[in-house]
Design an enzyme around this catalytic site. Structure first.
Site, short mmCIF file in Angstrom:
data_model
loop_
_atom_site.label_atom_id
_atom_site.label_comp_id
_atom_site.label_asym_id
_atom_site.label_seq_id
_atom_site.Cartn_x
_atom_site.Cartn_y
_atom_site.Cartn_z
N THR A 1 1.49 -4.66 4.15
CA THR A 1 1.34 -5.05 5.56
C THR A 1 0.72 -6.44 5.73
OG1 THR A 1 -0.81 -3.97 5.65
CG2 THR A 1 1.10 -2.67 6.35
N ASP A 2 -0.03 -6.89 4.70
CA ASP A 2 -0.79 -8.13 4.90
C ASP A 2 0.10 -9.31 5.31
OD1 ASP A 2 -3.11 -6.86 4.36
OD2 ASP A 2 -3.30 -7.55 2.29
N SER B 1 1.25 -7.39 -1.06
CA SER B 1 1.97 -8.44 -0.33
C SER B 1 1.17 -9.70 -0.13
CB SER B 1 2.47 -7.91 1.02
OG SER B 1 1.44 -7.87 1.95
N SER B 2 -0.12 -9.66 -0.40
CA SER B 2 -0.87 -10.92 -0.30
C SER B 2 -0.43 -11.89 -1.40
CB SER B 2 -2.37 -10.68 -0.31
OG SER B 2 -2.69 -9.68 -1.21
N THR C 1 0.81 -1.22 0.00
CA THR C 1 0.00 0.00 0.00
C THR C 1 0.84 1.27 0.00
OG1 THR C 1 -1.80 -1.12 1.12
CG2 THR C 1 -1.70 1.26 1.39
N1 ASN Z 1 -2.88 -5.32 0.70
C1 ASN Z 1 -1.81 -4.46 1.11
C2 ASN Z 1 -0.52 -5.26 1.04
O1 ASN Z 1 -0.29 -6.06 1.89
C3 ASN Z 1 -2.06 -3.95 2.49
C4 ASN Z 1 -1.10 -2.89 2.97
O2 ASN Z 1 0.04 -2.82 2.57
N2 ASN Z 1 -1.52 -2.04 3.89
O3 ASN Z 1 0.22 -5.13 0.11
#
Ligand code: ASN
Length: 656
Positions: free
Chosen positions: A161-162, A130-131, A17
């Site tokens: 963050t995921d 990152s998922s 993100t």
């Molecule tokens: N879906 C995003 C990721 O993990 C979530 C994030 O970065 N806040 O890439």
């Protein structure tokens, strides 16, 4: 005026993100080139000539002359690079899998911690949410760090963050004997948005990576730096998205950056290297009421190829004791599948000895993963199972030992004893020490200390002998366990040893020599609290013991170091009582001790008078015609006190 001191940080931008923009289709997606040019446009992140307000606000004078020069020359904003990176003298060389590239560098204004941080944002070709991260991406990140290890002071990985906690855990194992700071961060809201956590997370990460040598994989988020393999993503909404429930933060960013140096892992004892393999045949299984043996058997079936699984259990590591379920686990583990027990609770550890249900799992071959997170246990399994030299039994053994500070080692048999139970603490600590000792010594020590667990215990290759104490905090725990014993021995026997011990405890714990710290928050064992720690059965303190041994120099040393004159032992006696009684052995030595104790505020207790204990001693002195000893009692209790003591004794024995 900008400082010349610079730290060099390599930023590996993998996606997430933090660098996303609204895509044509509507959702957020990473966009190539956006992140670096956004950073270049913000003076917080890019101030090559030290011309930004941040570099010129250290005083009113500096700010005034900066504004005056700006109004004369017109405000300047950092310009986009006009030279290709190959010709830009400030570009940084980055080693890649097939050669090298040059990347434009950015440089921050000077941080309050002292340096400007020059950094290159190396954008990966395929930026991902990152998922979509895969173990092969972890190996790539680790290999990129290895290739560039010598050229940079620290490394920053920008990541979604995921799966940030999974990546942090995996990297912590892949980066073997790490000696530099590696930080992972991301954001909940993209840097492209006006209101975002990306700025704080990036600046905190750059500040830490540029100023502190913390040889660990850290996860920085919302002004906290956590040990990466201790984290979980705990919120999909809050800026405080990550939690490390079983270990306090390694650093906190506030007005200053406070590093908990006592928790920082020591750098590895061997040269840094990267392990480039992970076993894909791992999985997690969450226990739930009603789970059937058939489901478990299917999940762990030989045809599925699973070699290791994290079993997420209830509470302290419990699961139903149904035989059809336990036999499914037993069969798998007998086939060589490594099963590790991790609690579903975010806080706390598996202690499979406590409940019969937990013991049944252990008997079925599931090893305790202590207080590891599932993310970490999975990464550790995958790492260990990729090492062909390790047998399943060796992997099982290593799972419950800390390799990267990922778990809190625990004694083999948890007890509920009080924190003052020195014996238990010693036993727990020595078993931890033994677990981390070189294999040859460990085998011998096992025989001596825990003969019941030696049978079939796998011997581990020497490179898995973790350094222990791994942190200053471990060292302090060891001291806390050993010191009361040493102090009590020294108090009654050796003034030299006592002086050395007291001096060693009086000195604040030093930060690691490698740290370039500007602020520390190191904890020390409080000397007075250790000095006044009473032995378990006798409840005697080192001061009692020094007095009982008639060692007046030690009494003086203890008193000047903070020993309390008021602690009463299991018989209700304070050191003063024994000091006077020592008159029977040496009146001179006793007098010295009584004088010192009285000067420190000692007095006999009411109970000592009322129970006749003092009266009896006074009478004995009278009978033996020892006026000097009687005088000592007067010195300790006063004439009035001696009279009351004798009266109390007379009343007790029925003499008027
Ligand atoms: N879906 C995003 C990721 O993990 C979530 C994030 O970065 N806040 O890439």
């Amino acid at each position: 005026m900008a400082s010349e001191i610079e730290a060099r940080v390599l930023v590996l931008y993998t996606g997430g993100t933090i660098g996303m923009l609204k895509s044509e289709g509507g959702g957020y997606a990473p966009h190539p080139g956006f992140l670096a040019s956004n950073l270049r446009s913000q003076a917080r992140f890019y101030d090559p000539a030290g011309e930004s307000v941040f570099a010129n606000s250290e005083s009113v004078g500096a700010f005034k002359s900066w504004s005056a020069s700006r109004s004369r020359s017109g405000a300047s904003t950092p310009t986009p690079p006009h030279l290709p990176p190959e010709q830009d003298p400030t570009a940084l060389r980055v080693e890649t899998s097939d050669g090298h590239i040059y990347v434009h560098s950015l440089v921050t204004p000077r941080f309050a911690q002292g340096k400007r941080v020059r950094y290159a944002v190396w954008e990966y070709e395929n930026l991902i949410d990152s998922s979509e991260i895969e173990p092969s991406d972890w190996i790539r990140i680790a290999s990129d760090i290895e290739r560039n290890y010598h050229a940079f002071d620290g490394f920053l990985i920008l990541h979604g963050t995921d799966t940030l906690a999974f990546t942090a855990s995996a990297l912590s194992f892949l980066l073997e004997d790490l000696g530099k700071t590696v930080i992972l961060t991301g954001a909940q809201i993209p840097l492209s948005q006006l209101f975002t956590d990306a700025v704080d997370n990036l600046l905190a990460s750059l500040a830490i990576a540029g100023h502190y040598l913390i040889p660990e994989v850290l996860l920085v988020f919302d002004n906290m730096a956590f040990r990466g393999n201790r984290c979980i993503k705990a919120s999909s909404e809050d800026f405080h998205a990550f939690q490390s429930f079983n270990l306090p933060p390694i650093a906190e960013v506030g007005i200053d950056i406070e590093v908990a140096w006592s928790q920082v892992l020591r750098p590895g004892p061997r040269p840094f290297r990267v392990h480039k393999k992970l076993c894909a045949d791992v999985a997690t299984l969450r226990i739930f009421p009603g789970i059937t043996g058939a489901a478990v058997r299917a999940f762990l079936s030989a045809s599925g190829g699973i070699r290791g699984a994290v079993i997420e259990t209830y509470g302290a590591g419990n699961a139903p004791r149904r035989e059809e379920l336990l036999s499914a686990f037993r069969e798998a583990s007998e086939r060589g599948v490594v099963l590790v027990n991790i609690t579903q609770c975010p806080t706390g550890a598996v202690a499979s000895d406590i409940y019969a249900t937990g013991r049944a799992l252990a008997a079925a071959g599931i090893v305790s993963g202590a207080d590891m997170t599932t993310e970490c246990a999975l990464a550790k399994l995958s790492y260990l199972l990729s090492k062909p030299e390790l047998s399943p039994d060796q992997v099982r053994k290593l799972l419950s030992q800390p390799l990267r500070g990922e778990l809190t080692p625990s004694a083999p048999v948890p007890t509920y004893s009080s924190p003052h139970d020195v014996d238990t603490r010693l036993r727990a600590l020595f078993s931890q020490l033994i677990e981390c000792a070189p294999p040859q010594q460990r085998a011998a020590a096992h025989k001596a200390v825990r003969p019941q667990v030696t049978a079939g215990d796998p011997v581990l290759p020497p490179e898995y002998s973790a350094t222990w104490p791994a942190t200053l905090a471990d060292e302090e725990a060891l001291k806390a366990a050993v010191m009361p014993y040493l102090l009590s021995q020294a108090a009654s026997q050796s003034t030299d040893l006592l002086r050395t011990l007291v001096a060693s405890l009086d000195t604040p714990a030093l930060p690691p020599v490698t740290s370039q710290l500007t602020s520390t928050s190191s904890s020390t064992l409080a000397l007075p609290s250790l000095l006044n720690e009473a032995a378990q059965t006798t409840l005697q303190t080192p001061l009692h013991l020094a007095v009982l041994a008639g060692n007046s120099p030690n009494v003086d040393l203890l008193l000047s170091s903070g020993a309390s004159v008021h602690v009463r032992d299991a018989h209700g006696h304070s050191p003063l009582f024994y000091a006077v009684r020592h008159g029977a052995t040496s009146v001179d030595e006793a007098r010295k001790m009584v004088v010192s104790l009285k000067a420190a505020g000692a007095h006999l207790g009411e109970l000592e008078l009322e129970t006749g204990a003092v009266g009896l001693e006074v009478c004995k002195a009278g009978k033996a015609a020892e006026p000097a000893i009687r005088d000592l009692w007067v010195e300790a209790a006063g004439e009035e006190g001696v009279k009351r003591a004798k009266a109390a004794l007379a009343a007790l024995v029925g003499v008027s």
